[in-house]
Design an enzyme around this catalytic site. Structure first.
Site, PDB file in Angstrom:
ATOM      1  N   SER A  62      37.841 -13.660 -35.301  1.00  0.00           N
ATOM      2  CA  SER A  62      38.623 -14.276 -36.370  1.00  0.00           C
ATOM      3  C   SER A  62      39.964 -14.751 -35.810  1.00  0.00           C
ATOM      4  CB  SER A  62      38.788 -13.296 -37.540  1.00  0.00           C
ATOM      5  OG  SER A  62      39.252 -13.957 -38.695  1.00  0.00           O
ATOM      6  N   GLU A 173      29.363 -16.877 -42.926  1.00  0.00           N
ATOM      7  CA  GLU A 173      30.809 -16.607 -42.834  1.00  0.00           C
ATOM      8  C   GLU A 173      31.503 -16.656 -44.184  1.00  0.00           C
ATOM      9  OE1 GLU A 173      32.664 -15.785 -40.259  1.00  0.00           O
ATOM     10  OE2 GLU A 173      31.647 -16.448 -38.435  1.00  0.00           O
TER      11      GLU A 173
END
Length: 365
Positions: A62, A173
Site C-alpha cells: 500500500s 482491492e
C-alpha cells in the site's frame, strides 16, 4: 527490518521558506529522505549483522509499496538497493505532487495554523501540527534532485533504477474501501443509488462496463470499479513500463476465500471482502503480530508465497517448489489461489478482467 520515517506535515510539508533550506531547492520530501538515510545506514552496517550490502531488497505494501515505487524513480537512491517489491503500491500511477501544488497545500496548512512562515510552525506543538494536518494530500514532490520527474515518466524513459521488481495487486482491492464508505456505517449502497454514485465517481462509460446485474450487490459492483481503476490497472501498467527496461515479475493475489485481515475480523459483518486490499500480507507475515486463521489450503498457499518472496529477496528471482514461475509483466501475471480454486496459474486475461482499456491512462495524466 523496518524503518521509521516522518509522515504528514512533518514528513511532507512543502513551503517556499523550506525550499531555501534544502539542497535542491524543493521541500516536501523529508519522509522519503528519511527512508534513504535508513538505507544508507543499512549499507554501512549490514555487514556487522552478517548481511550483504550488495543484496538489499526494499519492500512495501500500500503506502509502503508507493514508497518503493518512488524510491525506484529517485536518482538519489542509486546503489542503495538491488531489488524492490511493490505490493498494491502503484495506485495513482505512483504520482507525486507537483512542486506548485505542494507549496500551495503547504500555504493552506500554515494558514490553518495561523502561520505566515515555517519559522512560526517551529513554535507550534506536535499536537497542534497533527490536528491541523488532516485533510491535506501529503506525499512526495517532484522537481528537485530527489525526484526530478514523475515516477512513471522516469520508468518510461529508462531513468529509474534498473533492478528486478516483484510487483502486483489483489483481485478485489476496492472492497475494503467500498465497505468503509457504505456498509460499515450501516448504509449499504442501494440499487437506486448505484447509477448516480457510479456516474459521479467514474463517468457514464464505467456504469456501462459495470452493470449492476453482473455483481452480487451494488457495493461490490462499485468496489470492483474502484479496485480496477485505483489498483489493478495501475499495477499492470507498472509491469508494462518496467518490463521495457528491466526485469519485473508480476502477480495477482486472488484468494477470495482469504480471511479478512486482523482489524476487520472483529466486525459484526457478513460482507464478502474477497481478495481485498491488505489481505495478502497475512500470508507472508504475522500481521499486527496476531494469529491469522488460515485453513489447510491457505497455509499451503502461504508457504508457496513465502518461497516466491523469499527466493526473490535471496537471489532476485521468485521461485516456489513445484509451482509456475512468475511472468515478466508483459500481458500476464501469476494468479495466486488455493488448490481448490485452481491453484497458482499464469493468467493472460487480467487486463480485460479489470477493464483496463477503460482505466489505463497515460502516466502523464
Amino acid at each position: 527490518m523496518t524503518v521509521n520515517y516522518r509522515l504528514g506535515a512533518m514528513g511532507f510539508l512543502a513551503a517556499t521558506g523550506l525550499d531555501e533550506e534544502t539542497k535542491d531547492g524543493v521541500s516536501g520530501n523529508f519522509g522519503m529522505q528519511d527512508q534513504q538515510a535508513a538505507l544508507r545506514w543499512v549499507r554501512a552496517n549490514i555487514g556487522r549483522f552478517g548481511g550483504d550490502p550488495g543484496r538489499v531488497t526494499i519492500a512495501g505494501e500500500s503506502a509502503g509499496g508507493r514508497s518503493v515505487c518512488t524510491q525506484l524513480a529517485s536518482p538519489t537512491a542509486k546503489d542503495l538497493f538491488r531489488a524492490g517489491i511493490v505490493q498494491s503500491g502503484a495506485y495513482g500511477y505512483c504520482a507525486a505532487r507537483t512542486h506548485k501544488d505542494a507549496v500551495s497545500q503547504g500555504a493552506a496548512f500554515m494558514e490553518k495554523l495561523g502561520c505566515a512562515s515555517p519559522a512560526c510552525l517551529r513554535g507550534k506543538s506536535a499536537k497542534e501540527i497533527l490536528a491541523a494536518q488532516a485533510g491535506f494530500d501529503w506525499g512526495p514532490v517532484t522537481g528537485g534532485d530527489f525526484l526530478p520527474v514523475q515516477p512513471f515518466e522516469a520508468f518510461e524513459q529508462g531513468a529509474a533504477a534498473r533492478v528486478p521488481v516483484l510487483n502486483g495487486a489483489n483481485q478485489d482491492e476496492g472492497r475494503l474501501f467500498a465497505f468503509s464508505q457504505f456498509d460499515n456505517d450501516g448504509t449499504p449502497l442501494t440499487a437506486e443509488q448505484y447509477p448516480a454514485v457510479m456516474r459521479a465517481a467514474f463517468g457514464e462509460r464505467a456504469l456501462e462496463r459495470y452493470p449492476l446485474s453482473a455483481y452480487p450487490s451494488p457495493t461490490i459492483a462499485y468496489a470492483t470499479a474502484q479496485g480496477d481503476a485505483r489498483f489493478a490497472c495501475p499495477a499492470l501498467r507498472l509491469d508494462d513500463v518496467l518490463a521495457a527496461h528491466g526485469q519485473v515479475y508480476a502477480y495477482e493475489f486472488a484468494d477470495r476465500t482469504s480471511p479478512p485481515f486482523a482489524s476487520l475480523r472483529n466486525l459484526n459483518t457478513d460482507f464478502d471482502f474477497g481478495a481485498t486490499h491488505v489481505n495478502e500480507v497475512q500470508y507472508l507475515f504475522k500481521h499486527f503480530g496476531l494469529h491469522t486463521p488460515l485453513n489447510a489450503e491457505q497455509r499451503i498457499l502461504a508457504r508457496q508465497m513465502v518461497q516466491y518472496w523469499g527466493s526473490f529477496i535471496r537471489d532476485g528471482v521468485p521461485r516456489a517448489a513445484g509451482q509456475p514461475p512468475l511472468p515478466n509483466g508483459r500481458e500476464a501475471v501469476l494468479s495466486l489461489r488455493t488448490t481448490s480454486r485452481g491453484g497458482n496459474n499464469v493468467s493472460t486475461t487480467v487486463h480485460s478482467e479489470h477493464q483496463c482499456s477503460l482505466w489505463t491512462a497515460p502516466p502523464s495524466q
